[in-house]
Design a protein around this motif. Structure first.
Motif, short mmCIF file in Angstrom:
data_model
loop_
_atom_site.label_atom_id
_atom_site.label_comp_id
_atom_site.label_asym_id
_atom_site.label_seq_id
_atom_site.Cartn_x
_atom_site.Cartn_y
_atom_site.Cartn_z
N PHE A 192 0.86 -1.17 0.00
CA PHE A 192 0.00 0.00 0.00
C PHE A 192 0.91 1.23 0.00
O PHE A 192 1.87 1.28 0.77
CB PHE A 192 -0.87 0.03 1.26
CG PHE A 192 -1.71 -1.19 1.48
CD1 PHE A 192 -2.42 -1.78 0.46
CD2 PHE A 192 -1.80 -1.75 2.75
CE1 PHE A 192 -3.21 -2.90 0.69
CE2 PHE A 192 -2.58 -2.86 2.99
CZ PHE A 192 -3.29 -3.44 1.96
N ALA A 221 3.00 -1.31 4.22
CA ALA A 221 2.51 0.04 3.98
C ALA A 221 3.69 0.99 3.93
O ALA A 221 4.36 1.23 4.93
CB ALA A 221 1.54 0.47 5.07
N THR A 264 -4.23 4.63 1.70
CA THR A 264 -3.30 3.72 2.36
C THR A 264 -3.79 3.41 3.78
O THR A 264 -3.78 2.25 4.21
CB THR A 264 -1.88 4.32 2.39
OG1 THR A 264 -1.46 4.53 1.04
CG2 THR A 264 -0.90 3.40 3.10
#
Length: 176
Positions: free
Chosen positions: A6, A102, A109
């Motif tokens: 992400f 992430a 996100t």
């Protein structure tokens, strides 16, 4: 392993974030991992896909039809999986990926991180979300999670679902 990443699709962000995205994409490819991501040709997404592709890796882009219609599909997507909307996208990402990373990103996100973590807390899966904390980007979120934990708002320990790391070496330890 299929690593879902992400990250931001913005261009005007700290160059160090691009460096970390490139480093992750290259490392994943060189170690036989597949990158699952949003498949957009902008920002950290494009950087990640290009790095993985150029290092001989494979990418799976889970792309909402609205993104494709606006011409923002990356040329570095090896396998495109179209979806109707962001809810479908997140579900497909959870279905395809073994673990999640992430990188710095915004609302999308955060939405993805918390969808995956919340699904894990109630037993839909046991997949980990790694916050790659470049330049302390995730520190405010970590502080918030610690506060929520101290107030009894998180069932169990949030570190069981979300693990912050400070370096690619720490990230590799969790993935390999």
């Amino acid at each position: 392993m299929k690593i879902c990443v992400f990250c931001s699709a913005n261009e005007q962000i700290d160059p160090v974030f691009f460096k970390r995205a490139e480093e992750l994409g290259k490392w994943a490819a060189e170690n036989g991992h597949t990158i699952v991501y949003g498949g957009v040709n902008q920002g950290l997404m494009e950087c990640l896909g290009r790095a993985a592709h150029e290092a001989g890796g494979h990418t799976i882009g889970i792309v909402p039809t609205i993104v494709e219609k606006t011409g923002r599909l990356s040329d570095y997507v090896d396998i495109e999986i179209p979806c109707d909307n962001l809810s479908d996208r997140k579900q497909l990402m959870m279905d395809y990926a073994d673990i999640f990373v992430a990188l710095p990103g915004g609302i999308g996100t955060l939405d993805e991180v918390f969808t995956v973590a919340a699904s894990a807390t109630i037993g839909y899966h046991q997949k980990l979300v790694i916050l790659y904390n470049t330049k302390d980007f995730w520190n405010p979120l970590i502080t918030l999670l610690d506060d929520l934990q101290s107030r009894g708002m998180i069932r169990g320990q949030w570190h069981d679902y979300i693990k912050p790391v400070e370096s690619i070496e720490e990230l590799k330890e969790l993935i390999d």
